[in-house]
Design an enzyme around this catalytic site. Sequence first.
Site, PDB file in Angstrom:
ATOM      1  N   LYS A  13       1.249  -1.259  -0.518  1.00  0.00           N
ATOM      2  CA  LYS A  13       0.308   0.041   0.093  1.00  0.00           C
ATOM      3  C   LYS A  13       1.248   1.207   0.315  1.00  0.00           C
ATOM      4  O   LYS A  13       0.548   1.795  -0.420  1.00  0.00           O
ATOM      5  CB  LYS A  13      -0.906   0.051   1.613  1.00  0.00           C
ATOM      6  CG  LYS A  13      -1.820  -1.668   1.287  1.00  0.00           C
ATOM      7  CD  LYS A  13      -2.871  -1.177   2.782  1.00  0.00           C
ATOM      8  CE  LYS A  13      -2.069  -1.278   3.728  1.00  0.00           C
ATOM      9  NZ  LYS A  13      -1.357  -2.331   3.977  1.00  0.00           N
ATOM     10  N   ARG A  89     -10.107  -0.050   8.542  1.00  0.00           N
ATOM     11  CA  ARG A  89     -10.091  -1.823   8.812  1.00  0.00           C
ATOM     12  C   ARG A  89     -10.272  -2.037   9.667  1.00  0.00           C
ATOM     13  O   ARG A  89     -10.690  -3.361   9.903  1.00  0.00           O
ATOM     14  CB  ARG A  89      -8.159  -2.008   9.320  1.00  0.00           C
ATOM     15  CG  ARG A  89      -7.482  -1.441   8.551  1.00  0.00           C
ATOM     16  CD  ARG A  89      -6.114  -1.396   8.898  1.00  0.00           C
ATOM     17  NE  ARG A  89      -4.629  -1.918   8.114  1.00  0.00           N
ATOM     18  CZ  ARG A  89      -3.373  -1.439   8.097  1.00  0.00           C
ATOM     19  NH1 ARG A  89      -3.151   0.087   9.071  1.00  0.00           N
ATOM     20  NH2 ARG A  89      -2.891  -1.638   7.174  1.00  0.00           N
ATOM     21  N   ARG A 128      11.620  -5.352   5.317  1.00  0.00           N
ATOM     22  CA  ARG A 128      10.860  -3.824   4.505  1.00  0.00           C
ATOM     23  C   ARG A 128      12.082  -3.097   5.790  1.00  0.00           C
ATOM     24  O   ARG A 128      12.741  -3.135   7.083  1.00  0.00           O
ATOM     25  CB  ARG A 128       9.643  -4.048   5.679  1.00  0.00           C
ATOM     26  CG  ARG A 128       9.192  -2.042   5.377  1.00  0.00           C
ATOM     27  CD  ARG A 128       8.058  -2.007   5.519  1.00  0.00           C
ATOM     28  NE  ARG A 128       7.180  -2.358   5.878  1.00  0.00           N
ATOM     29  CZ  ARG A 128       5.612  -1.992   6.624  1.00  0.00           C
ATOM     30  NH1 ARG A 128       5.449  -1.528   5.051  1.00  0.00           N
ATOM     31  NH2 ARG A 128       5.034  -2.520   7.610  1.00  0.00           N
ATOM     32  N   ARG A 162      10.829  -1.280  11.077  1.00  0.00           N
ATOM     33  CA  ARG A 162       9.706  -1.421  12.123  1.00  0.00           C
ATOM     34  C   ARG A 162       9.416  -2.013  13.356  1.00  0.00           C
ATOM     35  O   ARG A 162       9.772  -2.846  13.074  1.00  0.00           O
ATOM     36  CB  ARG A 162       9.141  -0.893  11.502  1.00  0.00           C
ATOM     37  CG  ARG A 162       8.161   0.619  10.930  1.00  0.00           C
ATOM     38  CD  ARG A 162       6.918   0.316   9.992  1.00  0.00           C
ATOM     39  NE  ARG A 162       6.007  -0.700  10.497  1.00  0.00           N
ATOM     40  CZ  ARG A 162       4.971  -0.027   9.347  1.00  0.00           C
ATOM     41  NH1 ARG A 162       4.058   0.400   8.665  1.00  0.00           N
ATOM     42  NH2 ARG A 162       4.035  -1.125  10.063  1.00  0.00           N
ATOM     43  N   ARG A 173      -0.801  -9.598  12.843  1.00  0.00           N
ATOM     44  CA  ARG A 173      -1.290  -7.989  12.590  1.00  0.00           C
ATOM     45  C   ARG A 173      -1.738  -9.131  11.319  1.00  0.00           C
ATOM     46  O   ARG A 173      -2.667  -8.442  11.039  1.00  0.00           O
ATOM     47  CB  ARG A 173       0.008  -7.509  12.017  1.00  0.00           C
ATOM     48  CG  ARG A 173      -0.252  -5.711  12.656  1.00  0.00           C
ATOM     49  CD  ARG A 173       1.705  -5.656  12.279  1.00  0.00           C
ATOM     50  NE  ARG A 173       2.111  -4.748  11.562  1.00  0.00           N
ATOM     51  CZ  ARG A 173       3.480  -4.804  10.824  1.00  0.00           C
ATOM     52  NH1 ARG A 173       3.825  -5.126  11.434  1.00  0.00           N
ATOM     53  NH2 ARG A 173       3.235  -4.083   9.641  1.00  0.00           N
TER      54      ARG A 173
HETATM   55  P1  ADP Z   1       1.336  -1.897   7.944  1.00  0.00           P
HETATM   56  O1  ADP Z   1       2.321  -1.279   6.479  1.00  0.00           O
HETATM   57  O2  ADP Z   1       1.720  -3.191   7.773  1.00  0.00           O
HETATM   58  O3  ADP Z   1      -0.010  -2.312   6.840  1.00  0.00           O
HETATM   59  P2  ADP Z   1      -0.088   0.814   9.244  1.00  0.00           P
HETATM   60  O4  ADP Z   1       1.689   1.113   8.999  1.00  0.00           O
HETATM   61  O5  ADP Z   1      -0.602   0.859   7.914  1.00  0.00           O
HETATM   62  O6  ADP Z   1       0.674  -0.966   9.098  1.00  0.00           O
HETATM   63  O7  ADP Z   1      -0.305   0.037  10.572  1.00  0.00           O
HETATM   64  C1  ADP Z   1       0.379   0.493  11.776  1.00  0.00           C
HETATM   65  C2  ADP Z   1       0.025   0.210  13.046  1.00  0.00           C
HETATM   66  O8  ADP Z   1      -1.403   1.353  12.484  1.00  0.00           O
HETATM   67  C3  ADP Z   1      -0.948  -1.035  12.697  1.00  0.00           C
HETATM   68  O9  ADP Z   1      -0.437  -2.175  13.474  1.00  0.00           O
HETATM   69  C4  ADP Z   1      -2.323  -0.723  13.638  1.00  0.00           C
HETATM   70  O10 ADP Z   1      -2.164  -0.467  15.221  1.00  0.00           O
HETATM   71  C5  ADP Z   1      -2.394   1.098  14.075  1.00  0.00           C
HETATM   72  N1  ADP Z   1      -3.133   1.598  12.117  1.00  0.00           N
HETATM   73  C6  ADP Z   1      -3.080   1.954  11.163  1.00  0.00           C
HETATM   74  N2  ADP Z   1      -4.749   2.131  10.875  1.00  0.00           N
HETATM   75  C7  ADP Z   1      -5.290   1.802  11.197  1.00  0.00           C
HETATM   76  C8  ADP Z   1      -7.043   1.781  11.348  1.00  0.00           C
HETATM   77  N3  ADP Z   1      -7.068   1.890  10.475  1.00  0.00           N
HETATM   78  N4  ADP Z   1      -7.184   1.420  12.204  1.00  0.00           N
HETATM   79  C9  ADP Z   1      -6.837   1.139  13.697  1.00  0.00           C
HETATM   80  N5  ADP Z   1      -5.422   0.529  13.627  1.00  0.00           N
HETATM   81  C10 ADP Z   1      -4.488   1.176  12.243  1.00  0.00           C
HETATM   82  P1  ADP Z   2       1.938  -2.461   3.403  1.00  0.00           P
HETATM   83  O1  ADP Z   2       2.382  -0.551   3.304  1.00  0.00           O
HETATM   84  O2  ADP Z   2       1.118  -2.554   2.870  1.00  0.00           O
HETATM   85  O3  ADP Z   2       2.362  -2.474   4.812  1.00  0.00           O
HETATM   86  P2  ADP Z   2       4.466  -1.528   2.237  1.00  0.00           P
HETATM   87  O4  ADP Z   2       5.208  -0.979   0.800  1.00  0.00           O
HETATM   88  O5  ADP Z   2       5.586  -1.167   3.104  1.00  0.00           O
HETATM   89  O6  ADP Z   2       3.546  -2.355   2.185  1.00  0.00           O
HETATM   90  O7  ADP Z   2       5.934  -2.869   1.246  1.00  0.00           O
HETATM   91  C1  ADP Z   2       6.116  -3.184   1.911  1.00  0.00           C
HETATM   92  C2  ADP Z   2       7.699  -4.653   2.396  1.00  0.00           C
HETATM   93  O8  ADP Z   2       7.514  -5.281   0.335  1.00  0.00           O
HETATM   94  C3  ADP Z   2       8.500  -2.934   1.901  1.00  0.00           C
HETATM   95  O9  ADP Z   2       9.637  -3.450   1.995  1.00  0.00           O
HETATM   96  C4  ADP Z   2       8.328  -2.990  -0.216  1.00  0.00           C
HETATM   97  O10 ADP Z   2       9.183  -2.159  -0.062  1.00  0.00           O
HETATM   98  C5  ADP Z   2       8.384  -4.503  -0.635  1.00  0.00           C
HETATM   99  N1  ADP Z   2       6.888  -4.365  -1.633  1.00  0.00           N
HETATM  100  C6  ADP Z   2       6.384  -3.549  -2.055  1.00  0.00           C
HETATM  101  N2  ADP Z   2       4.930  -4.005  -3.309  1.00  0.00           N
HETATM  102  C7  ADP Z   2       6.571  -5.160  -3.622  1.00  0.00           C
HETATM  103  C8  ADP Z   2       6.287  -5.964  -4.835  1.00  0.00           C
HETATM  104  N3  ADP Z   2       5.062  -5.884  -5.412  1.00  0.00           N
HETATM  105  N4  ADP Z   2       7.197  -6.865  -4.214  1.00  0.00           N
HETATM  106  C9  ADP Z   2       7.914  -7.006  -3.802  1.00  0.00           C
HETATM  107  N5  ADP Z   2       7.984  -6.606  -2.937  1.00  0.00           N
HETATM  108  C10 ADP Z   2       7.094  -5.380  -2.763  1.00  0.00           C
END
Ligand code: ADP
Ligand code: ADP
Length: 216
Positions: A13, A89, A128, A162, A173
């Site tokens: 994302k 979410r 990551r 992270r 998660r």
């Molecule tokens: P990821 O990249 O792993 O998808 P995010 O960076 O979006 O995770 O979110 C990190 C943390 O922030 C989540 O594990 C949660 O604790 C909190 N968080 C993010 N978005 C939401 C949401 N829409 N509702 C509740 N908690 C959230």
């Molecule tokens: P999210 O925001 O959904 O948690 P991220 O964009 O942070 O996901 O991506 C998670 C990890 O995977 C990062 O280390 C990113 O560089 C890597 N990544 C993202 N998209 C791809 C893909 N299409 N193929 C391989 N690795 C990816």
Amino acid sequence: MNILLMGLPGAGKGTQSEMIANDYDMIHISTGDIFRKAIKDETPLGLEAKRYTDNGDLVPDDITNGLVKERLAEADVQANGFLLDGYPRTIAQAEALDANLADIDSNLDHVIYIEVDADILKERLSGRIMCSNCGATYHKVYNPPKVSGVCDVCGHTEFHQREDDTPEKVGHRIQLQMDSIRPILEHYEAANLLTKINGDQAIETVYREIRNILGE
Ligand code: ADP
Ligand code: ADP
Ligand code: ZN
């Protein structure tokens, strides 16, 4: 244009959002980024959120809904449209978002779900890394900086993982969000807004599919 980008942790994302926001001039709103910044700045919101993010749990809906509502009402979002990343979410968040948008006479144009298997998500999150200065996201193997050890965006040379990307927290998660995302996808499918794309493809390929949905 107003868009939701959905996907489990590690789906890509954040990576895709950066490219979309650049090319389409939308305002990227990531609830995860908002919480991480608040935690870093030790604001009251941050201190409260940390209790949940530390364990990989979701921050309670009333807190999350309130802060998204405020952000959506701001002038830049009204003028450019938004790209919401990581929200909603829970089904309660989806319902709150519908109500908030109706209040400000706005609506969603697309909901895109980036689908990736749990095993691949775990592998992505274990590698990551983030730039310690600007927060740009990389992957040690799949998406390293162009010049090894140097951030593409800001030139900084320190990176970190992270705190919630440890194997135990990642597993928790993914499981938690897998359960809560299903009814949200059904909600947007019923509203004819949902498009699912295969996220297990190269970053550029996923982005091309997103562009096809959004149009030029
Ligand atoms: P990821 O990249 O792993 O998808 P995010 O960076 O979006 O995770 O979110 C990190 C943390 O922030 C989540 O594990 C949660 O604790 C909190 N968080 C993010 N978005 C939401 C949401 N829409 N509702 C509740 N908690 C959230
Ligand atoms: P999210 O925001 O959904 O948690 P991220 O964009 O942070 O996901 O991506 C998670 C990890 O995977 C990062 O280390 C990113 O560089 C890597 N990544 C993202 N998209 C791809 C893909 N299409 N193929 C391989 N690795 C990816
Ligand atoms: Zn940087």
